[in-house]
Design an enzyme around this catalytic site. Structure first.
Site, mmCIF file in Angstrom:
data_model
loop_
_atom_site.group_PDB
_atom_site.id
_atom_site.type_symbol
_atom_site.label_atom_id
_atom_site.label_comp_id
_atom_site.label_asym_id
_atom_site.label_seq_id
_atom_site.Cartn_x
_atom_site.Cartn_y
_atom_site.Cartn_z
ATOM 1 N NE ARG A 94 -3.920 0.418 0.448
ATOM 2 C CZ ARG A 94 -4.530 1.103 -0.319
ATOM 3 N NH1 ARG A 94 -4.349 -0.227 -1.759
ATOM 4 N NH2 ARG A 94 -5.712 1.763 -0.372
ATOM 5 C CG ASN A 110 10.032 -0.010 1.591
ATOM 6 O OD1 ASN A 110 8.955 -0.952 1.403
ATOM 7 N ND2 ASN A 110 10.230 0.214 0.069
ATOM 8 C CG HIS A 112 12.494 -1.244 -4.280
ATOM 9 N ND1 HIS A 112 11.007 -1.500 -4.718
ATOM 10 C CD2 HIS A 112 13.615 -1.095 -5.395
ATOM 11 C CE1 HIS A 112 11.119 -0.940 -6.267
ATOM 12 N NE2 HIS A 112 12.625 -1.139 -6.989
HETATM 13 C C1 GRF Z 1 10.381 -8.356 -1.167
HETATM 14 O O1 GRF Z 1 11.089 -8.696 -2.029
HETATM 15 C C2 GRF Z 1 10.573 -7.039 -0.497
HETATM 16 O O2 GRF Z 1 11.706 -6.384 -1.187
HETATM 17 C C3 GRF Z 1 8.836 -6.698 -1.701
HETATM 18 O O3 GRF Z 1 8.260 -7.763 -1.711
HETATM 19 C C4 GRF Z 1 9.047 -8.782 -1.135
HETATM 20 C C5 GRF Z 1 8.144 -9.723 -0.374
HETATM 21 O O4 GRF Z 1 9.210 -10.734 -0.344
HETATM 22 N N1 GRF Z 1 8.838 -5.252 -1.277
HETATM 23 P P1 GRF Z 1 8.316 -11.000 1.155
HETATM 24 O O5 GRF Z 1 7.160 -11.061 1.935
HETATM 25 O O6 GRF Z 1 9.078 -10.393 2.769
HETATM 26 O O7 GRF Z 1 8.975 -12.513 1.929
#
Ligand code: GRF
Length: 218
Positions: A94, A110, A112
């Site tokens: 979100r 965060n 990424h």
């Molecule tokens: C990860 O690749 C993270 O970098 C991205 O979404 C994915 C989430 O994976 N923002 P998880 O739910 O932590 O396994």
């Protein structure tokens, strides 16, 4: 020094959340994961968090329609109830409003799955392969109102192998994510990260380059 109280926000399986929980099991780790918040009541990560004995809250965004502020009010109330110091977004799908982000300035992180500023947004692994990138990776950054921007706290790079599939590359990057997120949270929780002119200084010096931080040749 008392450990920082952290809430992790998820929308899905929560493997990064699990990595943070695992790191925080060590009593000398400067943060404890006290709350997991999901905007999806069916997020798999909620089960993992509960099994680890961590409080969970599902704040279902669909109950709020287009009312983003209403959703965030509910989230904020939860954070206050649990006396949260820091927030980690971990696969939280979100967008947060500028109001919310500003309230948590330099206290919300965060992860990424790309070496920002390359490949902001979705489908990063597919796009890295299509672009013929030789290196790819993951970034932990402070959240600012613009998506996938914000001062970089840590990055981990991986090689892109010839013939890599999206899945193989994603798995390699994910291993790196699980290393750099606990590392970045530790630095922030120890108050060793300062933002100066839009960039992070760690112990007063710029973030080391990706190679020296967590190179992963596999
Ligand atoms: C990860 O690749 C993270 O970098 C991205 O979404 C994915 C989430 O994976 N923002 P998880 O739910 O932590 O396994």
């Amino acid at each position: 020094m008392s450990r920082k109280r952290v809430a992790v926000f998820i929308s899905g399986r929560g493997s990064n959340m699990a990595a943070l929980i695992e790191a925080a099991k060590d009593k000398s780790y400067p943060a404890e994961i006290v709350l997991v918040v999901s905007n999806r009541p069916d997020a798999g990560g909620l089960l993992v968090a509960r099994a680890a004995g961590i409080a969970t809250e599902a704040v279902d965004h669909t109950n709020f329609g287009k009312d983003r502020a209403g959703f965030e009010h509910a989230v904020q109330a939860t954070l206050e109830r649990h006396r949260i110091d820091l927030v980690c977004l971990a696969g939280f799908m979100r967008l947060l409003t500028a109001d919310f982000v500003k309230k948590w300035q330099w206290r919300i992180l965060n992860i990424h799955p790309a070496l920002l500023p390359a490949f902001k947004g979705l489908d990063t692994h597919k796009r890295a392969l299509e672009a013929g990138a030789k290196r790819h990776g993951a970034t932990v950054h402070f959240v600012v109102p613009e998506m996938d921007s914000g001062p970089i706290i840590a990055q981990g790079a991986v090689a892109v192998h010839p013939g890599d599939s999206e899945e193989a590359l994603a798995a390699r990057v994910l291993k790196t994510e699980h290393r750099i997120y606990p590392l970045a949270l530790k630095l922030v929780a120890e108050s060793r990260v300062r933002v100066v002119d839009g960039r992070c200084l760690i112990d007063g010096v710029p973030v080391p380059d990706t190679e020296s931080l967590v190179a992963d040749p596999t």
